[in-house]
Design an enzyme around this catalytic site. Structure first.
Site, PDB file in Angstrom:
ATOM      1  CB  VAL A 112      88.029  31.332  19.967  1.00 37.09           C
ATOM      2  CG1 VAL A 112      88.555  30.220  21.307  1.00 37.09           C
ATOM      3  CG2 VAL A 112      89.021  32.004  19.827  1.00 37.09           C
ATOM      4  CE1 TYR A 113      89.256  26.342  22.789  1.00 35.95           C
ATOM      5  CE2 TYR A 113      88.066  24.211  22.457  1.00 35.95           C
ATOM      6  CZ  TYR A 113      88.507  25.246  23.155  1.00 35.95           C
ATOM      7  OH  TYR A 113      88.287  24.992  24.416  1.00 35.95           O
TER       8      TYR A 113
END
Length: 344
Positions: free
Chosen positions: A61-62
């Site tokens: 998700v980064y």
């Protein structure tokens, strides 16, 4: 660099690890963290490896996978010299199977992470959050299959409540599935909730803490002082609502204590805050982040020395809060203390 076993596993990890949330920063949250490109990432990894730091943490998700891609570029040609930790479970799209820890999601997320990282195995795969919609048995059986396939070597979690972690550990033991050896959790001098349930559980069950945001979401960088505005350029200006809240008076009380110890030791405020964490029970590794070389080198200066007992006690007193029931400090009463002595 000191190395410690990760929980009850045989894997040894450095007491400081590097968080790649600043890599390829995109969007309102990660864009404010940093936007390190592949060339700068390689330079930061060079510095880490020279210091003995070889564990690098990221997540799908980064920056929508871009952090994993930049980290993959930075480790190219030296995969055998590093340990890679990544996380999955948080939403990566709007589709019904783009979030969570179902078998379908975990298998796809692992394959996607392997591709972005440019590797054929992940040293530590962690669930970024508990998925209440998927049976724990399905999650653990899928992780078992990924380990048996050689795609994942160790498994852990992040941001779990105590009962969620304990239920998972009990089912893993019952069925002979891999047990979680790591819990990536928030812990800092201005956020000590980890000590109430999760630390005793980790001690009892052999789960090592990988500490995220050890500087309290940027509050303990040495730039924030009582009566002064948040400095320009601080990520708190743009991301404070994303992070754990901290009452102002508690923050300033901790900063005052850090300033006193900085004057005594000649160390920086971040170094002291990190060193305090390294000395806490169950902590295997403290994840540091850096937008540039100067920040990284300062954070690396948190190891190789120790705070005195008096300095630790001063920080403990400045940061202590009364926990809620049933964690209220009954150790003040002799009978409760005999049955359940506090860890810290």
């Amino acid at each position: 660099m000191e190395f410690r076993r990760l929980g009850a596993s045989g894997l040894k990890v450095p007491v400081l690890s590097f968080g790649a949330g600043t890599f390829a920063g995109k969007g309102p949250l990660f864009g404010a963290w940093g936007n390190t490109d592949a060339d700068e990432a390689r330079r930061l990894l060079d510095i880490c490896l020279e210091a003995g730091l070889n564990l690098f943490d990221t997540a799908d998700v980064y920056s929508d996978g871009a952090s994993e891609e930049v980290l993959g570029e930075a480790i190219r040609g030296r995969r055998d010299k590093v340990l890679i930790s990544t996380k999955t479970a948080l939403p990566m799209g709007e589709g019904p199977n783009d979030a969570g820890s179902s078998r379908a999601r975990l298998v796809k997320a692992t394959e996607d992470a392997l591709r972005r990282l440019g590797t054929d195995y992940i040293d530590l795969l962690q669930l970024h959050a508990f998925d209440a919609g998927t049976p724990v048995e399905e999650v653990l059986a899928t992780l078992d299959a990924l380990v048996r396939a050689g795609k994942v070597r160790y498994v852990g979690v992040s941001n779990f409540a105590g009962w969620q972690l304990m239920k998972s550990l009990a089912l893993a033991e019952r069925h002979g599935w891999p047990r979680y050896v790591a819990h990536q959790a928030y812990y800092s001098l201005v956020g000590r909730d980890y000590e109430w349930d999760l630390m005793p559980l980790a001690q009892d069950q052999g789960v090592g803490a990988l500490v995220w945001s050890p500087l309290g979401w940027g509050r303990l960088t040495g730039k924030i002082r009582r009566g002064a505005p948040v400095p320009a350029g601080s990520r708190l200006n743009e991301t404070a609502d994303f992070g754990p809240p901290v009452p102002e008076e508690r923050l300033y009380r901790v900063v005052d204590a850090l300033d006193e110890i900085a004057a005594e030791t000649g160390r920086t405020v971040p170094q002291i805050a990190l060193n305090w964490l390294i000395a806490r029970p169950t902590v295997a590794s403290v994840i540091i982040g850096a937008r540039n070389e100067a920040q990284l080198r300062d954070n690396l200066g948190a190891v190789g020395w120790h705070l005195t007992a008096e300095q630790m006690a001063k920080l403990d007193a400045a940061s202590r809060v009364t926990p809620p029931y049933p964690h209220f400090p009954y150790h003040r009463q002799e009978g409760f203390a005999r049955l359940n002595p506090p860890m810290v």
